[in-house]
Design an enzyme around this catalytic site. Sequence first.
Site, mmCIF file in Angstrom:
data_model
loop_
_atom_site.group_PDB
_atom_site.id
_atom_site.type_symbol
_atom_site.label_atom_id
_atom_site.label_comp_id
_atom_site.label_asym_id
_atom_site.label_seq_id
_atom_site.Cartn_x
_atom_site.Cartn_y
_atom_site.Cartn_z
ATOM 1 N N GLN A 105 9.560 -19.794 -7.694
ATOM 2 C CA GLN A 105 9.024 -19.690 -6.333
ATOM 3 C C GLN A 105 8.574 -18.260 -6.079
ATOM 4 O O GLN A 105 8.002 -17.963 -5.037
ATOM 5 C CB GLN A 105 10.117 -20.051 -5.314
ATOM 6 C CG GLN A 105 10.630 -21.473 -5.434
ATOM 7 C CD GLN A 105 11.895 -21.660 -4.597
ATOM 8 O OE1 GLN A 105 11.835 -21.933 -3.410
ATOM 9 N NE2 GLN A 105 13.041 -21.522 -5.225
ATOM 10 N N VAL A 107 6.638 -14.656 -6.291
ATOM 11 C CA VAL A 107 5.226 -14.281 -6.380
ATOM 12 C C VAL A 107 5.073 -12.933 -7.081
ATOM 13 O O VAL A 107 3.993 -12.348 -7.101
ATOM 14 C CB VAL A 107 4.596 -14.233 -4.958
ATOM 15 C CG1 VAL A 107 4.600 -15.618 -4.311
ATOM 16 C CG2 VAL A 107 5.321 -13.232 -4.046
ATOM 17 N N ASP A 108 6.183 -12.441 -7.687
ATOM 18 C CA ASP A 108 6.198 -11.058 -8.187
ATOM 19 C C ASP A 108 5.765 -10.898 -9.643
ATOM 20 O O ASP A 108 5.634 -9.776 -10.137
ATOM 21 C CB ASP A 108 7.595 -10.431 -7.981
ATOM 22 C CG ASP A 108 8.721 -11.243 -8.639
ATOM 23 O OD1 ASP A 108 8.470 -11.921 -9.655
ATOM 24 O OD2 ASP A 108 9.860 -11.186 -8.119
ATOM 25 N N HIS A 123 4.588 -20.942 -5.625
ATOM 26 C CA HIS A 123 4.134 -20.338 -4.362
ATOM 27 C C HIS A 123 3.067 -19.267 -4.590
ATOM 28 O O HIS A 123 2.889 -18.394 -3.752
ATOM 29 C CB HIS A 123 5.339 -19.755 -3.597
ATOM 30 C CG HIS A 123 6.306 -20.805 -3.133
ATOM 31 N ND1 HIS A 123 7.594 -20.541 -2.748
ATOM 32 C CD2 HIS A 123 6.142 -22.156 -2.979
ATOM 33 C CE1 HIS A 123 8.204 -21.667 -2.398
ATOM 34 N NE2 HIS A 123 7.341 -22.657 -2.527
ATOM 35 N N THR A 192 18.123 -19.105 -5.722
ATOM 36 C CA THR A 192 17.336 -19.618 -4.583
ATOM 37 C C THR A 192 18.279 -20.220 -3.552
ATOM 38 O O THR A 192 19.286 -20.840 -3.916
ATOM 39 C CB THR A 192 16.275 -20.659 -5.019
ATOM 40 O OG1 THR A 192 15.702 -21.260 -3.841
ATOM 41 C CG2 THR A 192 16.827 -21.747 -5.916
ATOM 42 N N ASN A 217 24.115 -18.555 -8.542
ATOM 43 C CA ASN A 217 23.753 -17.929 -7.272
ATOM 44 C C ASN A 217 24.886 -17.031 -6.796
ATOM 45 O O ASN A 217 26.055 -17.308 -7.055
ATOM 46 C CB ASN A 217 23.467 -19.009 -6.211
ATOM 47 C CG ASN A 217 22.602 -18.476 -5.086
ATOM 48 O OD1 ASN A 217 22.961 -17.496 -4.425
ATOM 49 N ND2 ASN A 217 21.460 -19.102 -4.863
HETATM 50 C C1 BJW Z 1 21.279 -13.983 -5.886
HETATM 51 C C2 BJW Z 1 21.269 -12.641 -6.166
HETATM 52 C C3 BJW Z 1 21.548 -12.302 -7.482
HETATM 53 C C4 BJW Z 1 20.778 -12.801 -4.121
HETATM 54 N N1 BJW Z 1 21.805 -13.256 -8.377
HETATM 55 N N2 BJW Z 1 21.562 -14.917 -6.779
HETATM 56 C C5 BJW Z 1 11.273 -31.154 4.019
HETATM 57 C C6 BJW Z 1 12.292 -30.908 4.934
HETATM 58 C C7 BJW Z 1 12.164 -29.862 5.863
HETATM 59 C C8 BJW Z 1 11.042 -29.041 5.900
HETATM 60 C C9 BJW Z 1 10.033 -29.299 5.002
HETATM 61 C C10 BJW Z 1 10.157 -30.329 4.074
HETATM 62 N N3 BJW Z 1 9.038 -30.331 3.312
HETATM 63 C C11 BJW Z 1 8.225 -29.310 3.711
HETATM 64 C C12 BJW Z 1 8.806 -28.678 4.756
HETATM 65 C C13 BJW Z 1 8.254 -27.504 5.485
HETATM 66 C C14 BJW Z 1 8.401 -26.192 4.771
HETATM 67 C C15 BJW Z 1 9.892 -25.927 4.553
HETATM 68 O O1 BJW Z 1 10.419 -26.076 3.477
HETATM 69 N N4 BJW Z 1 10.574 -25.483 5.594
HETATM 70 C C16 BJW Z 1 12.011 -25.187 5.475
HETATM 71 C C17 BJW Z 1 12.235 -23.676 5.661
HETATM 72 C C18 BJW Z 1 12.756 -25.991 6.497
HETATM 73 N N5 BJW Z 1 7.666 -26.171 3.510
HETATM 74 C C19 BJW Z 1 6.378 -25.851 3.466
HETATM 75 O O2 BJW Z 1 5.736 -25.603 4.480
HETATM 76 C C20 BJW Z 1 5.698 -25.875 2.113
HETATM 77 N N6 BJW Z 1 4.479 -26.621 2.197
HETATM 78 C C21 BJW Z 1 4.465 -27.940 2.334
HETATM 79 O O3 BJW Z 1 5.460 -28.622 2.252
HETATM 80 O O4 BJW Z 1 3.209 -28.441 2.513
HETATM 81 C C22 BJW Z 1 3.047 -29.813 2.790
HETATM 82 C C23 BJW Z 1 1.548 -30.049 2.939
HETATM 83 C C24 BJW Z 1 0.964 -31.078 2.224
HETATM 84 C C25 BJW Z 1 -0.403 -31.292 2.361
HETATM 85 C C26 BJW Z 1 -1.171 -30.490 3.201
HETATM 86 C C27 BJW Z 1 -0.582 -29.452 3.913
HETATM 87 C C28 BJW Z 1 0.804 -29.241 3.781
HETATM 88 C C29 BJW Z 1 5.266 -24.451 1.705
HETATM 89 C C30 BJW Z 1 6.424 -23.552 1.477
HETATM 90 C C31 BJW Z 1 5.888 -22.148 1.173
HETATM 91 C C32 BJW Z 1 6.991 -21.123 1.098
HETATM 92 N N7 BJW Z 1 6.392 -19.827 1.094
HETATM 93 C C33 BJW Z 1 7.261 -18.656 0.975
HETATM 94 C C34 BJW Z 1 6.367 -17.387 1.116
HETATM 95 C C35 BJW Z 1 5.562 -17.188 -0.170
HETATM 96 C C36 BJW Z 1 4.692 -15.986 -0.072
HETATM 97 C C37 BJW Z 1 5.468 -14.709 0.071
HETATM 98 O O5 BJW Z 1 6.233 -14.344 -0.835
HETATM 99 O O6 BJW Z 1 5.300 -14.070 1.100
HETATM 100 O O7 BJW Z 1 7.935 -18.677 -0.297
HETATM 101 S S1 BJW Z 1 8.598 -18.658 2.137
HETATM 102 C C38 BJW Z 1 9.778 -17.929 1.047
HETATM 103 O O8 BJW Z 1 10.855 -18.859 0.789
HETATM 104 C C39 BJW Z 1 9.056 -17.746 -0.282
HETATM 105 C C40 BJW Z 1 10.104 -18.146 -1.268
HETATM 106 O O9 BJW Z 1 9.506 -18.496 -2.509
HETATM 107 C C41 BJW Z 1 10.785 -19.297 -0.580
HETATM 108 C C42 BJW Z 1 12.153 -19.605 -1.097
HETATM 109 O O10 BJW Z 1 13.021 -18.520 -0.902
HETATM 110 P P1 BJW Z 1 14.132 -18.203 -2.003
HETATM 111 O O11 BJW Z 1 13.473 -17.810 -3.258
HETATM 112 O O12 BJW Z 1 15.080 -19.327 -2.068
HETATM 113 O O13 BJW Z 1 14.800 -16.863 -1.404
HETATM 114 P P2 BJW Z 1 16.002 -16.723 -0.364
HETATM 115 O O14 BJW Z 1 16.001 -15.332 0.134
HETATM 116 O O15 BJW Z 1 15.961 -17.810 0.634
HETATM 117 O O16 BJW Z 1 17.313 -16.959 -1.255
HETATM 118 C C43 BJW Z 1 17.741 -16.022 -2.241
HETATM 119 C C44 BJW Z 1 19.028 -16.561 -2.851
HETATM 120 O O17 BJW Z 1 19.401 -15.728 -3.937
HETATM 121 C C45 BJW Z 1 20.209 -16.582 -1.880
HETATM 122 O O18 BJW Z 1 20.878 -17.824 -2.006
HETATM 123 C C46 BJW Z 1 21.115 -15.436 -2.362
HETATM 124 O O19 BJW Z 1 22.497 -15.702 -2.171
HETATM 125 C C47 BJW Z 1 20.781 -15.410 -3.832
HETATM 126 N N8 BJW Z 1 20.959 -14.129 -4.497
HETATM 127 N N9 BJW Z 1 20.948 -11.968 -4.969
HETATM 128 C C48 BJW Z 1 21.817 -14.573 -7.939
HETATM 129 N N10 BJW Z 1 21.569 -10.994 -7.847
#
Ligand code: BJW
Length: 257
Positions: A105, A107-108, A123, A192, A217
Site C-alpha cells: 500500500q 507509495v515510497d 495505492h 498495516t 505488527n
Molecule cells: C509497525 C511499525 C514497525 C508501526 N513494524 N509495524 C469497505 C468498508 C469501509 C470503507 C470502505 C470499504 N471499501 C472502501 C471503503 C472506503 C475507503 C476506506 O477504506 N475507508 C476506511 C478508512 C474506512 N477506501 C477507499 O476509498 C479506496 N477506494 C475505493 O474503495 O474505491 C472504490 C471505488 C470503485 C470504483 C470507483 C470509485 C471508487 C481507496 C483507498 C486509498 C487509500 N489511500 C491512502 C493515501 C495514499 C496516498 C498517500 O500516501 O498519500 O493510502 S490513505 C493511507 O492509508 C494510505 C495507506 O496506504 C493506507 C493504509 O495505511 P497503512 O499502511 O495501514 O498505515 P497506518 O498508519 O494506518 O498503519 C501502520 C501500522 O504499522 C500500524 O498498525 C502500526 O502499529 C504499525 N507499525 N511501526 C511493524 N516498525
Amino acid sequence: MTEFPPALAEVAHHLREAQEIAVLTGAGISAESGVPTFRDAQTGIWAKYDPMQLATPEAFAADPKRVWEWYAWRRGLVAEAKPNPGHLALANLEGEVPALTLITQNVDRLHHRAGSKNVVELHGNLEEDRCSHENCVVRADPSDNRTPPHCPRCEALLRPNVVWFGEALSPAALERSFNAAGNCDLFLCIGTSSLVYPAADLPMEALNRGATVVEINADPTPLSPHATYCLQGKAGTLLPAISALAFPAITTNGSPA
Ligand code: BJW
C-alpha cells in the site's frame, strides 16, 4: 539479546515449506526508514494533518497548492529514506522461495529500492505525476514553476500518481493482488493497520481460501483475532529473524551471508 516470540520458529517452518507466498505491506514497514506512518498517534502523518483535507480528490479540487505542497514535503522525506532490514529481508526472500508476490500500500518505492521485483503497488507511487483530467502518467515540464505544474498535453493540473480516498484502485493491480491472496499457501500481513479497503480484504481472502496468515505488527489490528499467527514487534527486527531461521544463508540484517 533480543527475545523473539516462540511462534517465530513455526512461522519460519511455514516460510520454508510454502510454495506460493503473498505479502501485504503498509506504512509500518517503512517506519524504521524514517517515513512516518499514517495513523500512529504520536508520529503518524495524520496526527498533524487531517487526511480528508489532503488525501482526497475534493481536497485537491478545493486547494491544489496546499495538497501539492504536502506531497512535495513527503517526496522530500522519501528521497532521504533508505530501505531498512525489513525491506531487505523481503527482497532476499523473493530469491529463496518458489513464488512471492509483494503487494504494497506504500507509495515510497522502498521495496523496489531494496531489490524486490514482483511488486504490486495498490495505492500508486510518489515518484510519478499524472494528469488530473486525462489520468495518464506524464512528466512535468521542468521549466513549469507553477504549483502544481500543469499537464504538458492538455494544461490541466498535475497531481501525484497515488490513490486517494473514494478513488478506484487500478483494476490490474487489484486483480493481481486478489489472485495472489487467493492462490497463496502463506500470507504475510506486515505493518498495516488493516483499516483501509480493499487492501484489508486481502488477508481475509487468503484465510477463506485456506492459507496460513501471519500478521507482523507493532500493535494489534482488526486482523489480529483472525490471523493464524500474530507476531507483535518491529518488522525490521522480526522479518530478518524469521528469514534467518527459515533460510540460514540469509544474515539477520537482511543481506546474503
Ligand atoms: C509497525 C511499525 C514497525 C508501526 N513494524 N509495524 C469497505 C468498508 C469501509 C470503507 C470502505 C470499504 N471499501 C472502501 C471503503 C472506503 C475507503 C476506506 O477504506 N475507508 C476506511 C478508512 C474506512 N477506501 C477507499 O476509498 C479506496 N477506494 C475505493 O474503495 O474505491 C472504490 C471505488 C470503485 C470504483 C470507483 C470509485 C471508487 C481507496 C483507498 C486509498 C487509500 N489511500 C491512502 C493515501 C495514499 C496516498 C498517500 O500516501 O498519500 O493510502 S490513505 C493511507 O492509508 C494510505 C495507506 O496506504 C493506507 C493504509 O495505511 P497503512 O499502511 O495501514 O498505515 P497506518 O498508519 O494506518 O498503519 C501502520 C501500522 O504499522 C500500524 O498498525 C502500526 O502499529 C504499525 N507499525 N511501526 C511493524 N516498525
